[in-house]
Design a protein around this motif. Structure first.
Motif, short mmCIF file in Angstrom:
data_model
loop_
_atom_site.label_atom_id
_atom_site.label_comp_id
_atom_site.label_asym_id
_atom_site.label_seq_id
_atom_site.Cartn_x
_atom_site.Cartn_y
_atom_site.Cartn_z
N ARG A 155 98.19 103.60 106.46
CA ARG A 155 98.32 104.67 106.86
C ARG A 155 98.96 105.51 105.09
O ARG A 155 99.57 105.16 104.46
CB ARG A 155 99.80 105.26 107.84
N ARG A 156 98.55 106.28 104.97
CA ARG A 156 98.82 107.09 103.39
C ARG A 156 99.87 108.14 103.33
O ARG A 156 100.30 108.98 104.53
CB ARG A 156 97.45 107.09 102.90
N GLN A 172 101.69 102.67 103.72
CA GLN A 172 102.41 101.48 105.56
C GLN A 172 101.24 101.48 106.23
O GLN A 172 100.07 101.48 106.25
CB GLN A 172 102.65 103.16 106.12
N VAL A 173 101.39 99.62 106.15
CA VAL A 173 100.83 99.15 107.00
C VAL A 173 100.91 98.62 108.19
O VAL A 173 102.00 98.62 109.17
CB VAL A 173 100.92 97.33 106.69
N LEU A 174 100.16 99.17 109.48
CA LEU A 174 100.32 99.54 110.60
C LEU A 174 99.53 98.03 111.42
O LEU A 174 98.10 97.99 111.06
CB LEU A 174 100.63 100.74 111.45
N GLU A 232 91.11 111.12 106.38
CA GLU A 232 91.30 110.74 104.99
C GLU A 232 92.93 110.07 105.01
O GLU A 232 93.35 109.73 103.82
CB GLU A 232 91.09 111.90 104.01
N SER A 233 93.32 110.43 104.97
CA SER A 233 94.78 109.51 105.56
C SER A 233 95.02 107.86 106.12
O SER A 233 96.02 107.17 105.78
CB SER A 233 95.94 110.16 106.18
N PRO A 386 86.27 96.13 99.69
CA PRO A 386 85.84 97.74 99.99
C PRO A 386 86.80 98.68 100.76
O PRO A 386 86.52 99.76 100.64
CB PRO A 386 84.33 97.69 100.14
N GLN A 387 87.60 98.33 101.69
CA GLN A 387 87.66 98.90 102.18
C GLN A 387 89.36 98.83 102.75
O GLN A 387 90.04 100.51 103.32
CB GLN A 387 87.69 97.56 104.15
N PHE A 388 90.14 98.13 101.74
CA PHE A 388 91.11 98.66 101.35
C PHE A 388 91.42 98.91 100.35
O PHE A 388 92.56 99.84 99.80
CB PHE A 388 92.14 97.20 101.35
#
Length: 519
Positions: A155-156, A172-174, A232-233, A386-388
């Motif tokens: 999450r941004r 933030q990693v969830l 987008e976040s 590409p995803q992170f």
């Protein structure tokens, strides 16, 4: 009887009855049954019989097959990682090989301002919402969560200018537990839908995620409803194995039962070893009047203890039987077979999983490593980057453009990943040298493959050579001064001047007379 090629189809009473009233319909029934018999003969896996009895073959799509079981799969995988050393070794091996010291970004084309602001943000803990990890550490955490739980959310978190961050944003990693799985198969008025907590629009694009504000498994978690967070976040990282798949399953899913059975077998074998290490005897008292032969335990009179080296003098009516301990000779073969299957299912080598390199040589070790590294490249370049990595780069650079010391436009990132470890550097280094000299590989390509930036490395090499020349040093490793054999290079001989053209010969008088006569 009706025949179709080599297949014989027997008519039933229903076929005959239909054939009497509707011959065309009966013919279609017979042809369909004959075609089915041919297909089943060609595809044994599609047949229904003794060999496929009890084989549940579901035709569910990716989401119906996986979503109801994601929670149990990731909880089982977490339990294995916590309590089984081989499971921990597998997940650590994958993360160490995919991320290593970190996948490094560089703007392309080179932008000095972008480099400075990115390093100040990603190279420190300023990028982490928890304030504990650098961007390389976040890469490792994301990869570990994907392997263990099957997916991860990022999450941004936008920050205020007074927070004094190099770039006013944090990551933030969830864990995937934050997704509200109860919101599934929900149809929306705009034509969209919610599947397993993920909202899509009418054409299938992700528009929002329904997230809990706290981890549902927390000790004091509240029962507050999930909230809608715009897509987008949020980043949703997982390995997509099927088309239209919206959630990821734990990578341990194919080997969970095998891992658990091996864990139980390991514990049972340890118990057998303990029993085998003990010498026990069973005594029988025929008439119940015999006296004890050892020391009686007051708490349990049925158990007697004998001292080591004791000589038994049995009273009348007492018989002694020595317990034959079980053997554990099959443990080694079972362990190797099972762990090889587990390593294959997880995509790592048996040697990396177990640390057992006793049965490998250079060729087998290199083949095993190359096979595993093909998967590492797949996980890097088709999932993690590409995803992170790329989306986080864009998040950071979009805000960096607004800073006075930031770039004016958002540059494209070029990522350099850690290289495959060399098994025998002397052989593999010689192979690099030959590939470059023969033109199969460029020097820059070889440098990137080793995990370094060509421009930075060559600039550093030029600076080192300049300093060496300034100090008047001659190193054996300096290819400008010494040959590959370690001998001093001979100065190139001066080029010889080009030969002067010969003066034109003057014409002979006799030749002139001859020319006049010919004329």
């Amino acid at each position: 009887m009706a025949k179709n090629g080599a297949d014989t189809v027997t008519q039933t009473w229903l076929d005959r009855a239909i054939g009497f009233f509707a011959p065309a319909s009966a013919l279609r029934r017979i042809r369909a049954r004959a075609a089915a018999a041919v297909i089943l003969r060609h595809y044994e896996g599609a047949a229904s019989g003794r060999r496929t009895q009890g084989w549940a073959r579901s035709g569910s799509d990716a989401n119906a097959a996986a979503v109801p079981f994601l929670k149990n799969l990731r909880n089982s995988a977490r339990d294995l990682v916590r309590n089984n050393g081989y499971a921990e070794s597998a997940i650590t091996t994958i993360c160490d090989h995919v991320v290593g010291w970190g996948i490094v970004a560089k703007p392309k084309p080179t932008n000095a301002k972008a480099v400075v602001v990115w390093e100040a943000w990603a190279g420190t803990t300023a990028c982490d919402a928890d304030g504990r990890q650098t961007f390389a550490g976040l890469q490792h955490l994301v990869m570990r969560t994907v392997v263990e739980a099957g997916e991860v959310l990022v999450r941004r978190r936008l920050r205020k200018p007074e927070d004094n961050l190099p770039i006013p944003v944090q990551i933030q990693v969830l864990e995937p537990d934050y997704l509200d799985t109860a919101k599934t198969d929900v149809r929306l008025p705009n034509g969209g839908r919610i599947t397993a907590g993920i909202e899509t629009d009418a054409i299938g694009r992700r528009v929002a995620y329904w997230l809990f504000q706290e981890h549902p498994g927390a000790a004091q978690a509240s029962l507050a409803a999930s909230v809608r967070v715009p897509a987008e976040s949020v980043l949703h990282i997982f390995r997509q194995d099927r088309a239209s798949q919206v959630r990821g399953a734990s990578w341990f899913a194919p080997v969970l039962l095998k891992f658990k059975d091996f864990d139980d077998f390991d514990d049972a074998t340890l118990m057998r070893q303990k029993v085998a290490a003990c010498l026990a005897i069973v005594t029988t008292d025929v008439d119940g009047q015999a006296t004890p032969i050892g020391t009686v335990d007051p708490a349990n009179p049925m158990i007697e203890e004998l001292q080591p080296g004791a000589m038994l003098n049995l009273p009348p009516g007492r018989a002694v039987t020595v317990v034959d301990p079980p053997s554990v000779r099959e443990f080694s073969d079972y362990t190797k077979t099972t762990l090889r299957a587990v390593a294959t299912g997880l995509g790592v080598s048996y040697e990396d999983l177990t640390g057992d390199y006793s049965e490998v040589n250079f060729s087998s070790a290199r083949m095993s490593r190359l096979r595993h590294w093909a998967r590492v490249d797949d996980w890097r370049w088709r999932m993690l980057i590409p995803q992170f990595c790329n989306p986080v780069w864009v998040w950071a650079m979009e805000l960096a453009v607004m800073l006075e010391n930031g770039p004016r436009t958002v540059p494209v990132a070029e990522w350099t990943a850690p290289p495959i470890p060399m098994i025998e550097p002397d052989r593999e280094g010689l192979a690099y040298q030959r590939n470059i000299r023969t033109g199969i590989m460029t020097l820059s390509e070889a440098i990137r493959e080793r995990g370094y930036d060509p421009e930075e490395l060559l600039n550093e090499m030029a600076a080192d050579n300049k300093l060496i020349d300034k100090l008047g040093l001659v190193l054996d490793s300096d290819a400008r001064q010494n040959t590959q054999a370690g001998l001093p290079r001979q100065p190139e001989p001066a080029a010889a001047p080009p030969p002067k053209p010969a003066p034109a010969a003057e014409p002979d008088e006799d030749d002139e007379d001859d020319e006049d006569e010919e004329t």
